[in-house]
Design an enzyme around this catalytic site. Structure first.
Site, PDB file in Angstrom:
ATOM      1  N   GLN A  95       0.910  -1.083  -0.016  1.00 28.04           N
ATOM      2  CA  GLN A  95      -0.071  -0.139   0.003  1.00 28.04           C
ATOM      3  C   GLN A  95       0.602   1.226   0.052  1.00 28.04           C
ATOM      4  O   GLN A  95       2.095   1.250   0.605  1.00 28.04           O
ATOM      5  CB  GLN A  95      -1.000   0.204   1.428  1.00 28.04           C
ATOM      6  CG  GLN A  95      -1.779  -1.296   1.193  1.00 28.04           C
ATOM      7  CD  GLN A  95      -3.198  -1.053   0.689  1.00 28.04           C
ATOM      8  OE1 GLN A  95      -3.067  -0.253  -0.427  1.00 28.04           O
ATOM      9  NE2 GLN A  95      -4.305  -1.509   1.316  1.00 28.04           N
ATOM     10  N   TYR A 128      15.275 -20.361  43.697  1.00 28.74           N
ATOM     11  CA  TYR A 128      15.459 -21.857  43.082  1.00 28.74           C
ATOM     12  C   TYR A 128      16.721 -21.793  42.158  1.00 28.74           C
ATOM     13  O   TYR A 128      17.443 -22.709  42.020  1.00 28.74           O
ATOM     14  CB  TYR A 128      14.316 -22.206  42.630  1.00 28.74           C
ATOM     15  CG  TYR A 128      13.246 -22.730  43.546  1.00 28.74           C
ATOM     16  CD1 TYR A 128      13.211 -23.906  44.351  1.00 28.74           C
ATOM     17  CD2 TYR A 128      12.105 -21.729  44.026  1.00 28.74           C
ATOM     18  CE1 TYR A 128      12.494 -24.234  45.202  1.00 28.74           C
ATOM     19  CE2 TYR A 128      10.986 -22.224  44.885  1.00 28.74           C
ATOM     20  CZ  TYR A 128      11.493 -23.368  45.546  1.00 28.74           C
ATOM     21  OH  TYR A 128      10.404 -23.723  46.520  1.00 28.74           O
ATOM     22  N   GLY A 148       4.959 -30.317  47.186  1.00 27.94           N
ATOM     23  CA  GLY A 148       4.905 -30.326  45.805  1.00 27.94           C
ATOM     24  C   GLY A 148       5.987 -30.803  45.236  1.00 27.94           C
ATOM     25  O   GLY A 148       6.006 -31.359  44.250  1.00 27.94           O
ATOM     26  N   ASN A 162       6.271 -28.038  38.644  1.00 30.64           N
ATOM     27  CA  ASN A 162       7.349 -28.658  39.088  1.00 30.64           C
ATOM     28  C   ASN A 162       8.451 -27.579  39.483  1.00 30.64           C
ATOM     29  O   ASN A 162       9.389 -27.468  38.760  1.00 30.64           O
ATOM     30  CB  ASN A 162       8.041 -29.810  38.326  1.00 30.64           C
ATOM     31  CG  ASN A 162       8.399 -30.960  38.838  1.00 30.64           C
ATOM     32  OD1 ASN A 162       8.465 -30.942  40.194  1.00 30.64           O
ATOM     33  ND2 ASN A 162       8.471 -32.092  38.019  1.00 30.64           N
TER      34      ASN A 162
END
Lengths: 249, 576
Positions: free
Chosen positions: B169, B355, B470, B506
């Site tokens: 265009q 972690y 967990g 996890n």
């Protein structure tokens, strides 16, 4: 029961101590009054009634039910107590207990308990008076050294931190400390100051802790030296692995 | 303790580990007054509070300034735990693994680290698109001739259009080139003849970017096919999401074909081209997640561990050091999966950084991994490209040796135990090293995962603790499906990922799994893990993030020296 359970393999003192904790064959080392224990737990004022979440079961008109007939309610359940917690942190420098063994002790020897096992802390949730019975057993016996273990509802990383110079496990919240030759505690599990100093008695000497511990350490009883425990864990792993291959067997 | 070496350096991995512990605990950092023996079991806790850390002091001042300026409470370290601030024990620095860069822990949170952000930006804004199907459509359906010259012209056009330049265009708004200067497309192929005829500015030359045996393997895998490596602007994928990457690519590719090959913009045959050019040969970095997790493609939850292995480029330069490759991958995957995916997208908050950092700082995984690899190689006479067939006995042997080594490292170095003050950190560190060493020795990813599970059993038993509820769950049940390929039960390790059923929640594991899987292809001496297209796509020095030296790049970010950020808005806002 004619059958005597064999709870744990291993020939070392650590394995033997683990068996003792599981079978509740533990030596009582100190007295902690009910009021002092209640204060340290921090759930209600010492001497006050147990708050309840429901009326005593006997007054509730429970439906006739075979399970209810088979299972006798624990005292706390029968009274309608709240479920509350006791949480421990045990140092990795030869504290007498370790999280999994506090859980095994609770689950094997007490009814109506919900043990939770983590790396730094171990929690038992139960109806309040049932929980207190379990907590009292653990706090008064050789499962606990007041210098190397503590009632801690929060900030439990002291379990893996180096010991203080006086041999006591580090506590960010300074809930208890060595005064003279005894450990006193003057804050509850979550660090709220108490109106009293609870005397927890003398901490174990280094030699006594090493003798009573359930923790394998290379400078005491090395894990590698407990061949039977290692072989047993290898067997558990191997069978679980093979079972995955052949679920029909 | 076994003597082992960090390959290619004079110092042992143990030396590097000790040096990191010395940096952390053996000398003063800020004003923490620390000067400890790294093997002592006791220390004096000074309870100096947050003021001992220069970064915390800076942050406290910034928080106070913000509160004053906006008239609303902001960061105040004294609000920590009802007035008991951080720093009751010594606040200590972190050494980026494999480097001499020592940084504040705060600077390893991805919000504070521009390099970490750019790593994820560079993955999210990338896709690979095949050229051959589009070329076939052009020739057979539209009667256009495709030659190296037309391909070069198309690539010129696309490198104008892809960042946001108008192409068909005439009255169009466009993006400012300075805002999108990180956006480009290159091509690669296993066809040397075609490669030689293409303008070199557009080519990822596999022979130049890879060592000869890796290049040969990758070219053989790609064959005569040709692909585009597409990187859309960072700012675009930040404003939208990962799903925007292929959409943005598709529009610009389609319009570029129309322009470069002088096509009618409206005839029905263009639909055939649109499908073949945009979609049929598309490789996203990540799969779309199911509706319950509600993420489009190219979001971290759908990124397979195998693709993550291939995105990291360390194997191109350190073929003979599989541990180095594993460790760089460990950093990238731990940061992405733990800090950004689980810690950001899935959970929120700041805690997940702790972690991940355990896996890529202070040379702890490094020491465990080099030791366990050396044990595996010495015991079984293996080396890069020479592996031993995996068996229960081999896995049991390496798995047990690596676990006990890792446990005893913590027992011998109380400062290391204090550094990794959560059991989840320790469990991942030891299992990562043990599993990766097993994968390297056997060249088998699932064997590595199997050693991981054995490691977790032994660790839990030795220390009477592992991670949290967990965390432990997966590690207790994973052994039973580690070799299964049945859907919803198991899968080839490389094809597992952050949303694999047993791994989705996890925490602290996913970066470790990726590291383990890395060992399979590097142990075999292969050039790629899972997808040669992904490996080649990222073999490009023009990319903003350095996927060869991940940890060094993170360190630069922490030191505020990383200067290849993209997507900044500074160009279009008032200067400060």
């Amino acid at each position: 029961m004619a059958y005597k359970p064999q709870y744990y393999p291993g020939s070392t003192s650590v394995a033997e101590n683990r068996r003792k904790h599981m079978s509740n064959n533990v030596e009582k080392l100190r007295e902690v009054s009910d009021e002092d224990l209640t204060a340290m737990l921090g759930h209600r004022a010492p001497g006050s009634d147990y708050p309840s979440t429901h009326p005593p079961l006997a007054e509730m008109g429970e439906p006739d039910c075979p399970v209810r007939q088979m299972v006798t309610p624990t005292p706390g359940t029968a009274a309608g107590d709240r479920v509350r917690y006791v949480q421990w942190a045990d140092s990795m420098y030869n504290a007498p207990s370790v999280p999994y063994w506090r859980s095994y002790h609770a689950a094997i020897n007490h009814r109506g308990v919900d043990p939770g096992t983590l790396s730094g802390r171990q929690v038992v949730e139960a109806r309040e008076r049932d929980m207190e019975a379990c907590a009292k057993e653990q706090v008064e016996t050789e499962m606990t050294c007041p210098g190397l273990a503590g009632l801690r509802g929060a900030t439990v990383h002291g379990h893996s931190c180096r010991l203080q110079e006086d041999g006591v496990m580090f506590d960010m919240l300074d809930r208890r400390r060595l005064e003279g030759d005894v450990i006193i505690q003057d804050k509850d599990q979550v660090g709220v100051p108490l109106d009293r100093k609870v005397n927890m008695g003398k901490p174990m000497s280094e030699a006594e802790a090493a003798k009573r511990t359930t923790f394998y350490r290379i400078d005491n009883v090395a894990f590698r030296d407990d061949k039977e425990v290692i072989e047993w864990m290898q067997r558990v792993w191997e069978l679980r692995t093979l079972y995955g291959y052949q679920p029909h067997d | 303790m076994t003597k082992h070496f960090a390959f290619g350096t004079e110092k042992t991995a143990m030396d590097h580990f000790k040096l990191a512990m010395e940096n952390k605990y053996g000398k003063e950092w800020g004003s923490n007054q620390q000067n400890d023996d790294i093997q002592a079991k006791t220390t004096k806790y000074l309870r100096l509070g947050y003021e001992q850390s220069p970064r915390k002091v800076e942050m406290a001042k910034a928080g106070a300034d913000i509160a004053k300026k906006r008239g609303l409470q902001a960061y105040d370290p004294l609000l920590h735990l009802a007035g008991i601030p951080l720093g009751q024990r010594q606040l200590t620095p972190y050494t980026l693994g494999g480097t001499d860069i020592v940084v504040e822990g705060d600077d390893l949170h991805y919000v504070n680290n521009a390099a970490m952000q750019q790593m994820w930006d560079d993955i999210r804004r990338t896709c690979v698109v095949g050229l051959d199907l589009a070329h076939e459509t052009l020739e057979k359906r539209l009667g256009k001739e495709v030659t190296p010259e037309t391909i070069n012209y198309y690539l010129e056009v696309l490198n104008h259009a892809l960042p946001g330049g108008a192409i068909v265009q005439e009255h169009m708004v466009e993006t400012h080139p300075a805002m999108v200067d990180d956006c480009y497309v290159k091509v690669f192929t296993g066809d040397d003849t075609l490669k030689d005829e293409l303008d070199s500015q557009f080519v990822i030359d596999i022979d130049k970017m890879f060592i000869p045996d890796h290049a040969a393997q990758i070219k053989a895998s790609i064959g005569k096919a040709s692909f585009q490596a597409v990187h859309i602007p960072t700012v675009v994928s930040r404003v939208a999401d990962g799903g925007q990457t292929s959409r943005w690519m598709a529009m610009q590719v389609g319009m570029s074909f129309i322009s470069a090959y002088h096509m009618c913009a409206g005839e029905a045959a263009v639909a055939d081209l649109a499908f073949t050019a945009k979609h049929a040969g598309l490789v996203e970095m990540s799969e779309m997640l199911p509706a319950r997790r509600a993420r489009g493609p190219n979001e971290p939850g759908g990124l397979s561990f195998g693709h993550m292995c291939d995105i990291v480029q360390t194997s191109r330069k350190f073929r003979d050091d599989p541990d180095k490759i594993a460790l760089e991958t460990c950093a990238a995957a731990s940061m992405l999966y733990d800090q950004i995916w689980l810690g950001g997208y899935m959970s929120g908050g700041v805690g997940f950084t702790m972690y991940a950092t355990a896996a890529y700082t202070n040379n702890t995984v490094d020491d465990d991994l080099y030791a366990a690899t050396e044990y595996g190689w010495d015991t079984y006479g293996t080396a890069v490209g020479k592996t031993v067939a995996p068996s229960i006995d081999v896995i049991k042997d390496i798995g047990t040796w690596g676990t006990i080594y890792g446990l005893e490292l913590y027992e011998n170095y109380p400062t290391s135990l204090e550094d990794h003050f959560g059991g989840s950190q320790r469990a991942t560190v030891i299992a990562t090293a043990t599993g990766a060493a097993c994968a390297i020795t056997t060249g088998n990813s699932n064997a590595g995962l199997s050693a991981w599970y054995l490691c977790m059993y032994l660790h839990k038993e030795a220390h009477g603790r592992l991670g949290f509820f967990g965390y432990d769950l997966q590690d207790q049940c994973g052994a039973t499906n580690v070799y299964s390929y049945q859907s919803d039960e198991g899968l080839l390790g490389e094809l597992r990922g952050a949303n694999y059923p047993n791994y989705a929640m996890n925490v602290g594991h996913q970066g470790g799994y990726t590291t383990v899987l890395t060992g399979a292809y590097t142990g075999c001496g292969h050039g790629f893990s899972t997808n040669p297209l992904v490996k080649t796509c990222f073999a490009d020095d023009l990319m903003n993030f350095d996927f060869v030296e991940v940890r060094h790049c993170f360190g630069q970010g922490a030191l505020r020296e990383y200067d290849r950020c993209a997507g900044e808005r500074a160009y279009v806002i008032p200067a400060k």
